[in-house]
Design a protein around this motif. Structure first.
Motif, mmCIF file in Angstrom:
data_model
loop_
_atom_site.group_PDB
_atom_site.id
_atom_site.type_symbol
_atom_site.label_atom_id
_atom_site.label_comp_id
_atom_site.label_asym_id
_atom_site.label_seq_id
_atom_site.Cartn_x
_atom_site.Cartn_y
_atom_site.Cartn_z
ATOM 1 N N LYS A 173 -22.074 -3.732 -0.144
ATOM 2 C CA LYS A 173 -20.330 -3.953 -0.845
ATOM 3 C C LYS A 173 -20.507 -3.743 -2.435
ATOM 4 O O LYS A 173 -20.044 -4.610 -3.147
ATOM 5 C CB LYS A 173 -20.324 -5.539 -0.500
ATOM 6 N N VAL A 174 -21.021 -2.469 -2.672
ATOM 7 C CA VAL A 174 -20.751 -1.982 -4.043
ATOM 8 C C VAL A 174 -20.296 -0.578 -3.956
ATOM 9 O O VAL A 174 -19.990 0.082 -2.957
ATOM 10 C CB VAL A 174 -22.221 -2.091 -4.690
ATOM 11 N N LYS A 175 -20.150 0.106 -5.024
ATOM 12 C CA LYS A 175 -19.422 1.203 -5.282
ATOM 13 C C LYS A 175 -20.622 2.377 -4.920
ATOM 14 O O LYS A 175 -21.878 2.038 -5.446
ATOM 15 C CB LYS A 175 -18.985 1.776 -6.736
ATOM 16 N N PRO A 176 -20.429 3.693 -4.382
ATOM 17 C CA PRO A 176 -21.319 4.468 -3.925
ATOM 18 C C PRO A 176 -22.006 4.944 -5.461
ATOM 19 O O PRO A 176 -23.566 5.344 -5.506
ATOM 20 C CB PRO A 176 -20.523 5.676 -3.504
ATOM 21 N N SER A 177 -21.531 4.895 -6.435
ATOM 22 C CA SER A 177 -21.812 5.279 -7.869
ATOM 23 C C SER A 177 -23.064 4.522 -8.251
ATOM 24 O O SER A 177 -23.914 4.708 -9.068
ATOM 25 C CB SER A 177 -20.854 5.574 -8.772
ATOM 26 N N MET A 178 -23.194 3.258 -7.837
ATOM 27 C CA MET A 178 -24.377 2.513 -8.084
ATOM 28 C C MET A 178 -25.349 2.529 -7.251
ATOM 29 O O MET A 178 -26.542 1.788 -7.518
ATOM 30 C CB MET A 178 -23.528 0.857 -7.747
ATOM 31 N N ILE A 179 -25.377 3.581 -6.542
ATOM 32 C CA ILE A 179 -26.610 3.709 -5.333
ATOM 33 C C ILE A 179 -27.276 5.075 -6.005
ATOM 34 O O ILE A 179 -26.676 5.894 -6.203
ATOM 35 C CB ILE A 179 -26.104 3.904 -4.048
ATOM 36 N N THR A 180 -28.820 4.797 -6.054
ATOM 37 C CA THR A 180 -29.471 5.884 -6.035
ATOM 38 C C THR A 180 -30.338 6.107 -5.076
ATOM 39 O O THR A 180 -31.286 5.112 -4.632
ATOM 40 C CB THR A 180 -30.154 5.741 -7.621
ATOM 41 N N VAL A 181 -30.665 7.339 -4.624
ATOM 42 C CA VAL A 181 -31.774 7.648 -3.466
ATOM 43 C C VAL A 181 -32.837 8.305 -4.030
ATOM 44 O O VAL A 181 -32.471 9.358 -4.759
ATOM 45 C CB VAL A 181 -31.049 8.559 -2.218
ATOM 46 N N THR A 182 -33.952 7.841 -3.612
ATOM 47 C CA THR A 182 -35.233 8.627 -4.134
ATOM 48 C C THR A 182 -36.092 8.861 -2.950
ATOM 49 O O THR A 182 -35.807 8.136 -1.754
ATOM 50 C CB THR A 182 -35.880 7.781 -5.107
ATOM 51 N N ASN A 183 -37.139 9.797 -3.018
ATOM 52 C CA ASN A 183 -38.070 10.075 -1.912
ATOM 53 C C ASN A 183 -39.159 8.938 -1.750
ATOM 54 O O ASN A 183 -39.557 8.628 -0.757
ATOM 55 C CB ASN A 183 -38.958 11.168 -2.163
ATOM 56 N N SER A 184 -39.243 7.975 -2.646
ATOM 57 C CA SER A 184 -40.173 7.079 -2.456
ATOM 58 C C SER A 184 -40.158 5.883 -3.648
ATOM 59 O O SER A 184 -39.227 6.264 -4.621
ATOM 60 C CB SER A 184 -41.681 7.722 -2.836
ATOM 61 N N GLY A 185 -40.888 4.710 -3.509
ATOM 62 C CA GLY A 185 -40.958 3.788 -4.593
ATOM 63 C C GLY A 185 -41.489 4.467 -5.813
ATOM 64 O O GLY A 185 -40.919 3.970 -6.928
ATOM 65 N N ASP A 186 -42.571 5.260 -5.675
ATOM 66 C CA ASP A 186 -43.128 5.778 -6.882
ATOM 67 C C ASP A 186 -42.152 6.663 -7.579
ATOM 68 O O ASP A 186 -42.127 6.485 -8.775
ATOM 69 C CB ASP A 186 -44.133 6.869 -6.292
ATOM 70 N N GLU A 187 -41.137 7.426 -6.793
ATOM 71 C CA GLU A 187 -40.160 8.230 -7.515
ATOM 72 C C GLU A 187 -39.183 7.301 -8.231
ATOM 73 O O GLU A 187 -38.807 7.583 -9.178
ATOM 74 C CB GLU A 187 -39.589 9.134 -6.628
ATOM 75 N N ALA A 188 -38.875 6.366 -7.517
ATOM 76 C CA ALA A 188 -37.891 5.433 -8.062
ATOM 77 C C ALA A 188 -38.305 4.695 -9.277
ATOM 78 O O ALA A 188 -37.566 4.584 -10.255
ATOM 79 C CB ALA A 188 -37.557 4.164 -6.965
ATOM 80 N N VAL A 189 -39.656 4.318 -9.456
ATOM 81 C CA VAL A 189 -40.155 3.696 -10.794
ATOM 82 C C VAL A 189 -40.235 4.886 -11.496
ATOM 83 O O VAL A 189 -39.836 4.790 -13.024
ATOM 84 C CB VAL A 189 -41.500 3.462 -10.446
ATOM 85 N N ASP A 190 -40.600 6.279 -11.339
ATOM 86 C CA ASP A 190 -40.529 7.516 -12.238
ATOM 87 C C ASP A 190 -38.973 7.440 -12.959
ATOM 88 O O ASP A 190 -39.080 7.656 -14.252
ATOM 89 C CB ASP A 190 -40.826 8.351 -11.515
ATOM 90 N N VAL A 191 -38.245 7.388 -12.177
ATOM 91 C CA VAL A 191 -36.632 7.858 -12.640
ATOM 92 C C VAL A 191 -36.353 6.593 -13.403
ATOM 93 O O VAL A 191 -35.845 6.842 -14.563
ATOM 94 C CB VAL A 191 -35.711 8.047 -11.308
ATOM 95 N N LEU A 192 -36.424 5.399 -13.152
ATOM 96 C CA LEU A 192 -36.503 4.047 -13.926
ATOM 97 C C LEU A 192 -36.959 4.166 -15.237
ATOM 98 O O LEU A 192 -36.434 3.949 -16.272
ATOM 99 C CB LEU A 192 -36.784 2.808 -13.292
#
Length: 133
Positions: free
Chosen positions: A76-95
């Protein structure tokens, strides 16, 4: 021996790769790899559905439009609020690359996931370890 100094940054030279015990662990459930100890009961159905509906011979949408819409609808959020990454490692890297400036403090509470401190070091942040009480 190859002189890595001419290839690696000063930070990369100092990083110790994530490692885990491999010997004698055959009968141990490994939760550090984020893998379930048993396959889910829905696996045969999933594989059958994927075989019919998933064209693996084509590149997927690199912006993950449909997936973001589905997740956004569920959350129940806007699609622009979603980020898809290949893994948790990549998510931490992006952040870390998005929000951490050189010299910024990065708080961790050991014991924790090593990638947090690794990304902090790579992005020249200062890891502040705060123990859990």
């Amino acid at each position: 021996m190859i002189n890595t100094r001419k290839y690696l940054s000063e930070v990369a030279e100092k990083i110790i790769p994530y490692q885990w015990e491999e010997t004698g662990m055959e009968k141990t459930w490994r939760f550090d790899a984020n893998t379930p100890p048993f396959p889910p009961k829905s696996l045969p159905f999933f594989l059958k559905t994927m075989a019919v509906n998933c064209p693996i011979n084509e590149y997927a949408d690199p912006s993950y439009t449909k997936l973001k819409q589905l997740i956004a609808g569920y959350e129940k959020v806007k699609p622009s609020m979603i980020t898809v990454t290949n893994s948790g490692d990549e998510a931490v890297d992006v952040l870390a690359k998005t929000f951490l400036n050189p010299g910024d403090l990065f708080i961790t509470s050991p014991p924790t996931y090593e990638v947090f401190s690794i990304q902090c070091e790579i992005n020249r942040g200062k890891n502040l370890e705060v123990p859990l009480l």
